[in-house]
Design a protein around this motif. Structure first.
Motif, PDB file in Angstrom:
ATOM      1  N   GLN A  61       1.089  -1.507  -0.442  1.00 56.32           N
ATOM      2  CA  GLN A  61       0.076   0.044   0.124  1.00 56.32           C
ATOM      3  C   GLN A  61       0.546   1.091  -0.114  1.00 56.32           C
ATOM      4  O   GLN A  61       0.159   2.182  -0.373  1.00 56.32           O
ATOM      5  N   GLU A  62       1.809   1.180   0.782  1.00 52.28           N
ATOM      6  CA  GLU A  62       2.689   2.219   0.965  1.00 52.28           C
ATOM      7  C   GLU A  62       3.155   2.425  -0.741  1.00 52.28           C
ATOM      8  O   GLU A  62       4.181   3.412  -1.069  1.00 52.28           O
ATOM      9  N   ASP A  63       3.808   1.457  -1.262  1.00 50.96           N
ATOM     10  CA  ASP A  63       4.280   1.494  -2.313  1.00 50.96           C
ATOM     11  C   ASP A  63       3.737   2.111  -3.470  1.00 50.96           C
ATOM     12  O   ASP A  63       4.063   3.138  -4.448  1.00 50.96           O
ATOM     13  N   ILE A  64       2.786   1.535  -3.679  1.00 50.81           N
ATOM     14  CA  ILE A  64       1.118   2.176  -4.190  1.00 50.81           C
ATOM     15  C   ILE A  64       1.000   3.706  -4.001  1.00 50.81           C
ATOM     16  O   ILE A  64       1.000   4.644  -5.586  1.00 50.81           O
ATOM     17  N   ARG A  65       1.277   4.308  -2.439  1.00 49.19           N
ATOM     18  CA  ARG A  65       0.660   5.541  -2.497  1.00 49.19           C
ATOM     19  C   ARG A  65       2.350   6.339  -3.340  1.00 49.19           C
ATOM     20  O   ARG A  65       2.122   7.479  -3.966  1.00 49.19           O
ATOM     21  N   GLU A  66       3.063   5.873  -3.093  1.00 47.15           N
ATOM     22  CA  GLU A  66       4.229   7.047  -3.807  1.00 47.15           C
ATOM     23  C   GLU A  66       4.029   6.387  -4.964  1.00 47.15           C
ATOM     24  O   GLU A  66       4.405   7.394  -5.976  1.00 47.15           O
ATOM     25  N   ILE A  67       3.821   5.847  -5.833  1.00 46.31           N
ATOM     26  CA  ILE A  67       3.520   5.556  -6.998  1.00 46.31           C
ATOM     27  C   ILE A  67       2.545   6.648  -7.305  1.00 46.31           C
ATOM     28  O   ILE A  67       2.922   7.701  -8.299  1.00 46.31           O
ATOM     29  N   ASN A  68       1.156   6.610  -6.926  1.00 48.77           N
ATOM     30  CA  ASN A  68       0.615   7.484  -7.650  1.00 48.77           C
ATOM     31  C   ASN A  68       1.169   9.107  -7.079  1.00 48.77           C
ATOM     32  O   ASN A  68       0.794   9.661  -7.735  1.00 48.77           O
ATOM     33  N   GLN A  69       2.122   9.193  -6.198  1.00 56.81           N
ATOM     34  CA  GLN A  69       1.956  10.767  -5.747  1.00 56.81           C
ATOM     35  C   GLN A  69       2.680  11.332  -6.914  1.00 56.81           C
ATOM     36  O   GLN A  69       3.083  12.332  -7.257  1.00 56.81           O
ATOM     37  N   ALA A  70       3.988   9.717  -6.846  1.00 56.12           N
ATOM     38  CA  ALA A  70       4.458  10.337  -8.224  1.00 56.12           C
ATOM     39  C   ALA A  70       4.498  10.311  -9.727  1.00 56.12           C
ATOM     40  O   ALA A  70       4.930  11.673 -10.561  1.00 56.12           O
ATOM     41  N   ARG A  71       3.713   9.839  -9.935  1.00 61.12           N
ATOM     42  CA  ARG A  71       2.629  10.032 -11.346  1.00 61.12           C
ATOM     43  C   ARG A  71       1.597  11.335 -11.592  1.00 61.12           C
ATOM     44  O   ARG A  71       1.270  11.875 -12.797  1.00 61.12           O
ATOM     45  N   GLN A  72       1.651  11.739 -10.265  1.00 61.43           N
ATOM     46  CA  GLN A  72       1.038  13.511 -11.038  1.00 61.43           C
ATOM     47  C   GLN A  72       0.736  14.377 -12.054  1.00 61.43           C
ATOM     48  O   GLN A  72       2.585  14.341 -11.172  1.00 61.43           O
ATOM     49  N   CYS A  73       0.487  14.300 -12.610  1.00 61.48           N
ATOM     50  CA  CYS A  73       1.124  15.090 -13.671  1.00 61.48           C
ATOM     51  C   CYS A  73       0.563  16.754 -14.090  1.00 61.48           C
ATOM     52  O   CYS A  73      -0.834  16.548 -13.777  1.00 61.48           O
ATOM     53  N   ALA A  74       0.978  17.721 -13.920  1.00 57.43           N
ATOM     54  CA  ALA A  74       0.871  19.119 -13.840  1.00 57.43           C
ATOM     55  C   ALA A  74      -0.255  19.442 -15.314  1.00 57.43           C
ATOM     56  O   ALA A  74      -1.486  20.061 -14.455  1.00 57.43           O
ATOM     57  N   SER A  75      -0.082  18.747 -16.167  1.00 58.76           N
ATOM     58  CA  SER A  75      -0.807  19.320 -17.358  1.00 58.76           C
ATOM     59  C   SER A  75      -2.465  18.807 -16.298  1.00 58.76           C
ATOM     60  O   SER A  75      -3.344  19.045 -17.017  1.00 58.76           O
ATOM     61  N   HIS A  76      -2.932  17.616 -16.583  1.00 53.76           N
ATOM     62  CA  HIS A  76      -3.885  16.409 -15.704  1.00 53.76           C
ATOM     63  C   HIS A  76      -4.406  17.393 -14.507  1.00 53.76           C
ATOM     64  O   HIS A  76      -5.447  17.536 -14.913  1.00 53.76           O
ATOM     65  N   GLN A  77      -3.792  17.714 -13.755  1.00 60.81           N
ATOM     66  CA  GLN A  77      -4.306  18.988 -12.563  1.00 60.81           C
ATOM     67  C   GLN A  77      -4.980  20.329 -13.717  1.00 60.81           C
ATOM     68  O   GLN A  77      -6.025  20.655 -13.173  1.00 60.81           O
ATOM     69  N   VAL A  78      -4.081  20.427 -14.548  1.00 59.79           N
ATOM     70  CA  VAL A  78      -4.813  22.348 -15.410  1.00 59.79           C
ATOM     71  C   VAL A  78      -6.130  21.611 -15.920  1.00 59.79           C
ATOM     72  O   VAL A  78      -6.992  22.441 -16.017  1.00 59.79           O
ATOM     73  N   LYS A  79      -5.791  20.430 -16.607  1.00 57.91           N
ATOM     74  CA  LYS A  79      -6.905  20.239 -17.754  1.00 57.91           C
ATOM     75  C   LYS A  79      -8.428  19.777 -16.746  1.00 57.91           C
ATOM     76  O   LYS A  79      -9.403  19.998 -16.839  1.00 57.91           O
ATOM     77  N   ILE A  80      -8.197  19.083 -15.307  1.00 57.69           N
ATOM     78  CA  ILE A  80      -9.141  18.788 -14.480  1.00 57.69           C
ATOM     79  C   ILE A  80      -9.742  20.404 -13.797  1.00 57.69           C
ATOM     80  O   ILE A  80     -10.750  20.650 -13.373  1.00 57.69           O
ATOM     81  N   ARG A  81      -9.038  21.516 -13.780  1.00 59.35           N
ATOM     82  CA  ARG A  81      -8.897  22.375 -13.267  1.00 59.35           C
ATOM     83  C   ARG A  81     -10.050  22.893 -14.463  1.00 59.35           C
ATOM     84  O   ARG A  81     -11.039  23.779 -14.077  1.00 59.35           O
ATOM     85  N   THR A  82      -9.394  23.316 -15.185  1.00 66.00           N
ATOM     86  CA  THR A  82     -10.456  23.582 -16.258  1.00 66.00           C
ATOM     87  C   THR A  82     -11.850  22.473 -16.497  1.00 66.00           C
ATOM     88  O   THR A  82     -12.663  24.312 -16.674  1.00 66.00           O
ATOM     89  N   LEU A  83     -12.220  21.527 -16.255  1.00 60.12           N
ATOM     90  CA  LEU A  83     -13.145  21.298 -16.240  1.00 60.12           C
ATOM     91  C   LEU A  83     -14.279  21.338 -15.876  1.00 60.12           C
ATOM     92  O   LEU A  83     -14.767  21.759 -16.352  1.00 60.12           O
ATOM     93  N   GLU A  84     -13.259  21.695 -14.387  1.00 62.98           N
ATOM     94  CA  GLU A  84     -14.413  21.974 -13.389  1.00 62.98           C
ATOM     95  C   GLU A  84     -14.931  23.151 -12.826  1.00 62.98           C
ATOM     96  O   GLU A  84     -15.761  23.623 -12.987  1.00 62.98           O
ATOM     97  N   ARG A  85     -13.874  23.983 -13.866  1.00 65.28           N
ATOM     98  CA  ARG A  85     -14.993  25.471 -13.968  1.00 65.28           C
ATOM     99  C   ARG A  85     -15.284  25.784 -15.232  1.00 65.28           C
ATOM    100  O   ARG A  85     -16.224  26.376 -15.198  1.00 65.28           O
TER     101      ARG A  85
END
Length: 70
Positions: free
Chosen positions: A24-48
């Motif tokens: 579970q800790e390994d998966i948590r670390e992988i998920n944190q490392a895989r966060q992509c800034a462009s995806h966050q921008v796309k999600i923020r744009t969709l929310e708006r």
């Protein structure tokens, strides 16, 4: 079941639990490392967009109600 078998099973369960926690800790670390800034921008744009559309529909609904009550 003898006391020896119980203790062996308990030790096995403890090791399994430790391994699951490690995975579970390994998966948590992988998920944190895989966060992509462009995806966050796309999600923020969709929310708006969604909130903007919702505000537009609410405004249109309020205007319809207002015109109906006039």
């Amino acid at each position: 079941m003898t006391a020896m078998e119980r203790s062996e099973l308990q030790e096995l369960l403890v090791r399994i639990d430790e391994r699951v926690k490690a995975i579970q800790e390994d998966i948590r670390e992988i998920n944190q490392a895989r966060q992509c800034a462009s995806h966050q921008v796309k999600i923020r744009t969709l929310e708006r967009l969604v909130w903007g559309c919702l505000a537009g529909v609410a405004g249109l609904g309020a205007r319809i109600v207002w015109e109906t009550l006039k």
